[in-house]
Design a protein around this motif. Sequence first.
Motif, mmCIF file in Angstrom:
data_model
loop_
_atom_site.group_PDB
_atom_site.id
_atom_site.type_symbol
_atom_site.label_atom_id
_atom_site.label_comp_id
_atom_site.label_asym_id
_atom_site.label_seq_id
_atom_site.Cartn_x
_atom_site.Cartn_y
_atom_site.Cartn_z
ATOM 1 N N ALA A 12 10.790 2.504 5.981
ATOM 2 C CA ALA A 12 10.026 2.792 5.116
ATOM 3 C C ALA A 12 9.630 1.669 4.428
ATOM 4 C CB ALA A 12 11.013 3.613 3.944
ATOM 5 N N ILE A 13 8.139 1.618 4.095
ATOM 6 C CA ILE A 13 7.372 0.755 3.188
ATOM 7 C C ILE A 13 7.318 1.309 1.837
ATOM 8 C CG2 ILE A 13 6.678 -0.643 5.279
ATOM 9 C CD1 ILE A 13 3.961 0.554 5.112
ATOM 10 N N SER A 14 6.867 0.362 1.046
ATOM 11 C CA SER A 14 6.399 0.922 -0.398
ATOM 12 C C SER A 14 5.161 1.437 -0.533
ATOM 13 C CB SER A 14 6.383 -0.455 -1.316
ATOM 14 O OG SER A 14 5.457 -1.220 -1.266
ATOM 15 N N THR A 15 4.854 2.188 -1.618
ATOM 16 C CA THR A 15 3.325 2.785 -1.712
ATOM 17 C C THR A 15 2.319 1.937 -1.499
ATOM 18 O OG1 THR A 15 3.848 2.992 -3.999
ATOM 19 C CG2 THR A 15 4.152 4.986 -2.518
ATOM 20 N N ASN A 16 2.611 0.648 -2.305
ATOM 21 C CA ASN A 16 1.534 -0.395 -2.275
ATOM 22 C C ASN A 16 1.322 -1.106 -0.851
ATOM 23 O OD1 ASN A 16 0.772 -0.493 -5.010
ATOM 24 N ND2 ASN A 16 2.382 -2.167 -5.476
ATOM 25 N N ASP A 17 2.544 -1.068 -0.197
ATOM 26 C CA ASP A 17 2.364 -1.823 1.091
ATOM 27 C C ASP A 17 1.778 -0.657 2.078
ATOM 28 O OD1 ASP A 17 3.400 -4.391 0.606
ATOM 29 O OD2 ASP A 17 5.436 -3.566 0.929
ATOM 30 N N ALA A 18 1.976 0.500 1.845
ATOM 31 C CA ALA A 18 1.275 1.575 2.708
ATOM 32 C C ALA A 18 -0.300 1.524 2.372
ATOM 33 C CB ALA A 18 1.824 2.912 2.241
ATOM 34 N N GLU A 19 -0.579 1.399 1.288
ATOM 35 C CA GLU A 19 -2.151 1.200 0.822
ATOM 36 C C GLU A 19 -2.459 0.023 1.759
ATOM 37 O OE1 GLU A 19 -4.235 3.396 -1.051
ATOM 38 O OE2 GLU A 19 -2.388 4.835 -0.659
ATOM 39 N N LEU A 20 -2.183 -1.096 1.796
ATOM 40 C CA LEU A 20 -2.378 -2.118 2.163
ATOM 41 C C LEU A 20 -2.386 -2.399 3.651
ATOM 42 C CD1 LEU A 20 -3.339 -5.148 1.589
ATOM 43 C CD2 LEU A 20 -0.885 -5.929 1.908
ATOM 44 N N LEU A 21 -1.493 -1.429 4.295
ATOM 45 C CA LEU A 21 -1.518 -1.378 5.940
ATOM 46 C C LEU A 21 -2.811 -0.688 6.067
ATOM 47 C CD1 LEU A 21 -0.489 -2.044 8.634
ATOM 48 C CD2 LEU A 21 1.194 -0.102 8.140
ATOM 49 N N SER A 22 -2.877 0.502 5.490
ATOM 50 C CA SER A 22 -3.964 1.571 5.754
ATOM 51 C C SER A 22 -5.185 0.755 5.534
ATOM 52 C CB SER A 22 -3.706 2.815 4.994
ATOM 53 O OG SER A 22 -4.679 3.551 4.982
ATOM 54 N N SER A 23 -5.497 0.076 4.822
ATOM 55 C CA SER A 23 -6.756 -0.450 4.367
ATOM 56 C C SER A 23 -6.934 -1.607 5.287
ATOM 57 C CB SER A 23 -6.670 -1.328 3.017
ATOM 58 O OG SER A 23 -7.776 -1.981 2.957
ATOM 59 N N HIS A 24 -5.970 -2.400 5.958
ATOM 60 C CA HIS A 24 -5.947 -3.311 6.827
ATOM 61 C C HIS A 24 -6.315 -2.681 8.242
ATOM 62 C CE1 HIS A 24 -5.569 -6.718 4.251
ATOM 63 N NE2 HIS A 24 -4.242 -6.813 4.513
ATOM 64 N N LEU A 25 -5.963 -1.582 8.565
ATOM 65 C CA LEU A 25 -6.169 -0.998 9.727
ATOM 66 C C LEU A 25 -7.754 -0.311 9.722
ATOM 67 C CD1 LEU A 25 -2.780 1.068 10.105
ATOM 68 C CD2 LEU A 25 -3.757 -0.685 11.718
ATOM 69 N N LYS A 26 -8.047 0.072 8.609
ATOM 70 C CA LYS A 26 -9.331 0.552 8.592
ATOM 71 C C LYS A 26 -10.443 -0.366 8.948
ATOM 72 C CE LYS A 26 -8.707 4.757 5.469
ATOM 73 N NZ LYS A 26 -7.344 4.617 5.204
ATOM 74 N N LYS A 27 -10.166 -1.640 8.420
ATOM 75 C CA LYS A 27 -11.146 -2.719 8.392
ATOM 76 C C LYS A 27 -10.859 -3.568 9.608
ATOM 77 C CE LYS A 27 -11.337 -3.382 3.436
ATOM 78 N NZ LYS A 27 -10.929 -3.976 2.128
ATOM 79 N N ASN A 28 -9.950 -3.236 10.398
ATOM 80 C CA ASN A 28 -9.656 -4.046 11.707
ATOM 81 C C ASN A 28 -9.145 -5.343 11.374
ATOM 82 O OD1 ASN A 28 -10.008 -1.862 13.615
ATOM 83 N ND2 ASN A 28 -12.466 -2.247 13.200
ATOM 84 N N LYS A 29 -8.331 -5.581 10.292
ATOM 85 C CA LYS A 29 -7.941 -6.765 10.085
ATOM 86 C C LYS A 29 -6.507 -6.833 10.750
ATOM 87 C CE LYS A 29 -9.993 -7.784 5.424
ATOM 88 N NZ LYS A 29 -9.686 -8.234 4.259
ATOM 89 N N VAL A 30 -5.855 -5.854 11.012
ATOM 90 C CA VAL A 30 -4.515 -5.794 11.707
ATOM 91 C C VAL A 30 -4.551 -4.620 12.490
ATOM 92 C CG1 VAL A 30 -3.366 -4.319 9.845
ATOM 93 C CG2 VAL A 30 -1.999 -5.904 11.192
ATOM 94 N N SER A 31 -3.901 -5.049 13.655
ATOM 95 C CA SER A 31 -3.759 -3.559 14.639
ATOM 96 C C SER A 31 -2.212 -3.649 15.185
ATOM 97 C CB SER A 31 -4.859 -4.261 15.940
ATOM 98 O OG SER A 31 -4.565 -5.284 16.413
#
Length: 178
Positions: free
Chosen positions: A111-130
């Motif tokens: 599990a990750i925190s809600t802040n980390d979930a928002e960050l991961l989702s944002s990075h995935l959408k912007k292709n900053k992390v795959s």
Amino acid sequence: MTVLGNSVATPSARLKGQVIEVKDMDELEQLGKEKLTGKIVFFNFKLSPTYITTFKAYGESVKGRVFGPANAAKYGATGAIVRSLSTTLNDYPHIGLTIYNDSFPEIPAVAISTNDAELLSSHLKKNKVSSVWFKTKRRMLPDTTGYNVIGEIKGSDHPEEIITAGRHLDSWDLAEGG
């Protein structure tokens, strides 16, 4: 990040893989084996703050944590990351448990925190992390006796009136009490 209750450990080195975000179980099924085999599934199930009965929101979103890893394994995923169940944005991952299905492999789940979930989702959408990697250990301890805590505080103005509040004091949270 924290390991979900009942989760298996990662391989001894670590688990690394491409992350695929899903927002509900229908999306997971639509992606299927073709797109999920060998991947780490990120269950980004947000609790809806719009329900008067908050347990309805919990009931909808908890499926990602409880059944998500087993369902992801059904489609060939190698790991699962789950958004913590909270309507607030914070840095505190909430543990809870996952339930595996004997028909599919048990995959590591965190599990990750809600802040980390928002960050991961944002990075995935912007292709900053795959892809991501994580390493966990697992140790199941024997069952033990647990206790309930019940307290009563009488009001000074209206001691005959009752206000009830409930919490669970257990190991699902990473602090004292739930």
